[in-house]
Write a protein that holds these residues in place. Structure first.
Motif, PDB file in Angstrom:
ATOM      1  N   ARG A  16       0.113   3.980  11.634  1.00 27.84           N
ATOM      2  CA  ARG A  16       0.746   3.267  10.302  1.00 27.84           C
ATOM      3  C   ARG A  16       2.811   3.077  10.233  1.00 27.84           C
ATOM      4  N   GLN A  76      -3.720   3.294  -5.495  1.00 30.46           N
ATOM      5  CA  GLN A  76      -2.668   3.630  -4.870  1.00 30.46           C
ATOM      6  C   GLN A  76      -1.743   3.704  -5.285  1.00 30.46           C
ATOM      7  N   ASN A  77      -0.788   3.413  -6.834  1.00 27.45           N
ATOM      8  CA  ASN A  77       0.828   3.624  -6.808  1.00 27.45           C
ATOM      9  C   ASN A  77       0.665   5.116  -7.163  1.00 27.45           C
ATOM     10  N   GLY A 113      -5.711   6.337   4.146  1.00 23.75           N
ATOM     11  CA  GLY A 113      -4.505   6.747   3.225  1.00 23.75           C
ATOM     12  C   GLY A 113      -3.829   7.139   4.472  1.00 23.75           C
ATOM     13  N   ASP A 159      -4.821   5.839   0.086  1.00 21.20           N
ATOM     14  CA  ASP A 159      -3.826   4.083  -0.354  1.00 21.20           C
ATOM     15  C   ASP A 159      -5.630   3.625  -1.508  1.00 21.20           C
ATOM     16  N   LEU A 218       1.101  -1.049  -0.063  1.00 21.78           N
ATOM     17  CA  LEU A 218       0.158   0.083   0.297  1.00 21.78           C
ATOM     18  C   LEU A 218       0.457   1.357  -0.483  1.00 21.78           C
ATOM     19  N   LEU A 219       2.304   1.081  -0.198  1.00 21.87           N
ATOM     20  CA  LEU A 219       2.581   2.474  -0.567  1.00 21.87           C
ATOM     21  C   LEU A 219       3.070   2.462  -1.658  1.00 21.87           C
ATOM     22  N   ARG A 275      -8.784   0.343  -5.254  1.00 19.29           N
ATOM     23  CA  ARG A 275      -7.472   0.268  -4.860  1.00 19.29           C
ATOM     24  C   ARG A 275      -6.393   0.834  -6.129  1.00 19.29           C
ATOM     25  N   HIS A 277      -0.913   9.922   2.204  1.00 19.48           N
ATOM     26  CA  HIS A 277      -1.204   9.080   0.422  1.00 19.48           C
ATOM     27  C   HIS A 277      -2.425   8.716   0.885  1.00 19.48           C
TER      28      HIS A 277
END
Length: 368
Positions: free
Chosen positions: A309, A249-250, A277, A264, A15-16, A246, A262
């Motif tokens: 997180r 997510q990138n 996120g 996610d 998820l990063l 999703r 971010h």
């Protein structure tokens, strides 16, 4: 425009985001900017020109005005395979009310692609209050960013130094200046670097108003910013995408000054809008804002609960990272194109009193 005064390691982490290399295909490209004087189809100086920036209209002493040539100029540039962008004449006289009126009117009318440049042309109409002038520019640029476009500030150096704290602009919008300086009024097909307006953050240099005989503004893209809106963001790989929630997510980490964040997940799920996120909490409170992508209007405000997180905290070596996970009824934003903004603030109500930082994900939006 008016005549100017002459003068690593790879981190695998669920998820990063993936960090693509910067695309700078447009670096060094030359192009033009147009107002009504270039006619319905616009005018390029040379076959090698790669971009145009058209005036949509603006606000002056007579109030709001439309530029009738805008739509056809954009269409003409795109039909010729050029990158088309937009600018707004921006006489605000230090009034945020005028700035708001201008942005409310023109942002829904922008016809260049999402991500493209929308510049504020501030070369006239300054008040005697330098901070007030700066505040109106920052307001407009935030609105442009939140609507999903690339904000820029256009002017020339002497006017800017006299009327604007441009360092405040660069603190929030790095490399966002489009500056003009001309050696003379002779035909000038390429930059004369001896008169370059030496300032930090210049991304486009307008080097002449006589690019060709008869007059035409000539510009050079110094950093590749005119690619914005015309280069494709990295698509998530099939193995990483199981559903639309999703899908983005990138995207790379959002960053404003020293703040990072971010998104996610963001999507409509079983009648609910859900988002999750993380962000750095540099102020006392965290809020999520759901905003109309076009108008910038706030539609929903939710106070966030800090969630662990540790993954993001480890990667970015920060102890102020907090996760978020929110949901609300889809009907609350029906009929809107929405984006999510995360605000770190010292105001318990989520406003800006006492200091704040905003991170807005404009690349990932939902049409509800």
């Amino acid at each position: 425009m008016k005549k100017k005064i002459i003068v690593g390691a790879i981190v695998a982490l669920f998820l990063l985001p993936f960090f693509p290399s910067n695309v700078q295909a447009a670096k060094g490209d030359q192009g033009v900017d147009w107002a009504v004087y270039q006619g319905a189809q616009g005018k390029f100086g040379y076959g090698s020109d790669k971009f145009s920036i058209s005036q949509i209209g603006g606000y002056n002493a007579n109030g709001l005005y439309d530029q009738w040539t805008y739509q056809s100029q954009v269409n003409s540039a795109l039909a010729q395979g050029k990158r088309a962008h937009t600018y707004i004449w921006y006489d605000t006289w230090g009034s945020v009310s005028i700035a708001k009126t201008t942005m409310d009117y023109f942002l829904p009318k922008v016809k260049t692609p999402r991500g493209s440049i929308v510049a504020l042309d501030f070369e006239h109409g300054a008040s005697g209050n330098k901070q007030a002038n700066t505040d109106t520019i920052l307001y407009g640029m935030r609105r442009i960013r939140d609507a999903g476009y690339t904000p820029m500030y256009y002017s020339y150096k002497p006017f800017t130094l006299a009327n604007v704290y441009y360092q405040q602009i660069l603190a929030e919008f790095p490399d966002s200046l489009w500056m003009a300086a001309y050696p003379n009024y002779n035909v000038t097909p390429s930059p004369v670097w001896s008169v370059f307006p030496s300032m930090n953050g210049v991304a486009i240099y307008q080097f002449t108003s006589t690019y060709v005989a008869g007059g035409l503004d000539g510009n050079i893209d110094l950093l590749g910013i005119t690619d914005n809106g015309y280069s494709t963001l990295p698509d998530p790989t099939p193995s990483q995408v199981s559903d639309v929630y999703r899908a983005g997510q990138n995207y790379s980490v959002m960053e404003v000054a020293n703040d990072k964040g971010h998104v996610d997940g963001f999507g409509a799920v079983n009648g609910k809008i859900k988002a999750e996120g993380w962000s750095t909490r540099t102020k006392k409170y965290q809020y999520a804002f759901i905003r109309d992508r076009v108008t910038g209007k706030e539609l929903k405000r939710i106070k966030l609960k800090d969630l662990p997180r540790a993954d993001a905290a480890k990667v970015y070596n920060r102890n102020d990272v907090a996760g978020f996970n929110i949901e609300f009824n889809q009907k609350d934003v029906k009929g809107h194109s929405i984006v999510i903004m995360i605000r770190s603030t010292n105001d318990p109500k989520g406003d800006v009193k006492g200091g704040f930082n905003d991170l807005t994900e404009t690349r990932w939006y939902l049409d509800i």
